[in-house]
Enzyme design. Structure first.
Site, mmCIF file in Angstrom:
data_model
loop_
_atom_site.group_PDB
_atom_site.id
_atom_site.type_symbol
_atom_site.label_atom_id
_atom_site.label_comp_id
_atom_site.label_asym_id
_atom_site.label_seq_id
_atom_site.Cartn_x
_atom_site.Cartn_y
_atom_site.Cartn_z
ATOM 1 N N ASN A 9 9.083 7.863 1.843
ATOM 2 C CA ASN A 9 7.937 7.954 0.940
ATOM 3 C C ASN A 9 6.852 8.806 1.588
ATOM 4 O OD1 ASN A 9 5.963 7.569 -0.977
ATOM 5 N ND2 ASN A 9 5.493 5.475 -0.374
ATOM 6 N N TRP A 10 6.738 10.053 1.117
ATOM 7 C CA TRP A 10 5.787 10.982 1.727
ATOM 8 C C TRP A 10 4.338 10.687 1.352
ATOM 9 C CZ3 TRP A 10 8.627 16.254 0.489
ATOM 10 C CH2 TRP A 10 9.767 16.350 1.290
ATOM 11 N N LYS A 11 4.126 9.883 0.335
ATOM 12 C CA LYS A 11 2.767 9.575 -0.140
ATOM 13 C C LYS A 11 2.026 10.890 -0.440
ATOM 14 C CE LYS A 11 2.983 5.219 2.313
ATOM 15 N NZ LYS A 11 2.286 4.148 3.036
ATOM 16 N N HIS A 95 4.106 0.059 -5.618
ATOM 17 C CA HIS A 95 3.748 0.134 -4.199
ATOM 18 C C HIS A 95 2.395 -0.522 -3.991
ATOM 19 C CE1 HIS A 95 2.718 1.785 -0.264
ATOM 20 N NE2 HIS A 95 4.006 2.040 -0.105
ATOM 21 N N GLU A 97 -0.125 0.265 -2.373
ATOM 22 C CA GLU A 97 -1.273 1.163 -2.508
ATOM 23 C C GLU A 97 -1.604 1.407 -3.970
ATOM 24 O OE1 GLU A 97 0.010 3.200 1.701
ATOM 25 O OE2 GLU A 97 0.379 4.288 -0.170
ATOM 26 N N GLU A 167 7.822 -4.942 1.342
ATOM 27 C CA GLU A 167 6.882 -4.272 2.240
ATOM 28 C C GLU A 167 5.679 -5.170 2.491
ATOM 29 O OE1 GLU A 167 7.204 0.372 2.184
ATOM 30 O OE2 GLU A 167 5.975 -0.306 0.537
ATOM 31 N N GLY A 173 1.745 1.297 7.672
ATOM 32 C CA GLY A 173 0.883 2.275 8.327
ATOM 33 C C GLY A 173 0.046 1.725 9.457
ATOM 34 N N SER A 213 6.109 0.264 8.739
ATOM 35 C CA SER A 213 6.174 0.805 10.102
ATOM 36 C C SER A 213 7.607 0.865 10.639
ATOM 37 C CB SER A 213 5.276 -0.002 11.048
ATOM 38 O OG SER A 213 3.917 0.102 10.653
ATOM 39 N N GLY A 234 7.454 5.289 5.452
ATOM 40 C CA GLY A 234 6.313 6.169 5.259
ATOM 41 C C GLY A 234 6.231 7.243 6.323
ATOM 42 N N GLY A 235 5.368 7.027 7.309
ATOM 43 C CA GLY A 235 5.071 8.043 8.324
ATOM 44 C C GLY A 235 6.274 8.618 9.036
#
Length: 252
Positions: A9-11, A95, A97, A167, A173, A213, A234-235
């Site tokens: 997930n590049w966001k 999600h 967010e 999640e 993150g 993470s 994510g990251g």
């Protein structure tokens, strides 16, 4: 045996040139292994270009959100019709967010999940608790409610094809990761919730990812658990080498 699904997930990250370079760097290296599936969840402006670049490869392209209506006066929104028209195969829904910053609710997640299936998209439905909820021992009850609301009204066949991503919000993150045992306990609970609503066969078919993470250094331990069938990352999915390591872990 359930397939391991690794979704990056590049966001709200990457330029178009960075996105296309990433695809160039990974498509020829993704293992042709039936045990694992690789997905990138890219920002809306890049979806059509990435779908075109990934044709004939083992990499699938997902949207990060969508509206539940097919069309209409919804300025700034993207419909499931638009996504399927350009060849997108998956869509991330609910999600944390989206829930926290953009007023996503259990009800809208349910509407979007139905819309996804109506248009041949595979939904990746996100559920998870805050740190406060975890400390109050509310994790299982909250996740149970989120799962039941998300899949309400779906057929067993549709539920079996739904990807559920657990999640814990406090781990997204932050560098903090739920222990593999704790993560698996919640994922197993999710599977039991699905069984309660449907049946054993459906529950055993559902792919349940862990997210929060996840990185190459901990993915093996997570994927070794009985009820964790992949990861929503994510990251660590932003760099080609890191993403490939995560996908490779799914073949073990």
């Amino acid at each position: 045996m359930r397939k391991k699904i690794i979704a990056g997930n590049w966001k709200m990250n990457k330029t178009l040139s960075e996105a296309t370079q990433f695809v160039d760097d990974v498509v020829g290296k993704i293992p042709a292994d039936e045990k694992v599936e690789a997905i990138v969840c890219a920002p809306f402006p890049y979806l059509a270009s990435l779908v075109e670049k990934t044709k004939g490869t083992n990499l699938k392209v997902s949207a990060q959100n969508m509206h539940f209506e097919d069309n209409g006066a919804f300025t700034g929104e993207v419909s499931p019709v638009m996504l399927t028209d350009i060849g997108v195969t998956h869509v991330v829904l609910g999600h944390s967010e989206r829930r926290e910053y953009f007023a996503e609710t259990d009800e809208t997640v349910n509407k979007k999940t139905h819309a996804a299936f109506n248009h041949g998209l595979t939904p990746i439905v996100c559920v998870g608790e805050t740190l406060e909820q975890r400390e109050a021992n509310e994790t299982k009850s909250l996740v149970e409610t989120q799962v039941k609301k998300a899949i309400e009204g779906l057929s067993n066949e549709q539920i079996a094809k739904t990807i559920i991503a657990y999640e814990p919000i406090w781990a997204i993150g932050t560098g903090k990761t739920a222990s593999s045992e704790d993560a698996n306990e919640v994922c197993a609970h999710i599977r039991n919730v699905v069984k309660e609503v449907t049946d054993e066969a459906t529950a055993q078919a559902v792919v349940i990812q862990y997210g929060g993470s996840v990185k190459p250094s901990n993915v093996d331990e997570l994927l070794a658990q009985s009820d964790i069938d992949g990861a929503l990352v994510g990251g660590a999915s932003l760099e080609a080498d890191s993403f490939l390591q995560l996908v490779e872990a799914g073949t073990k």
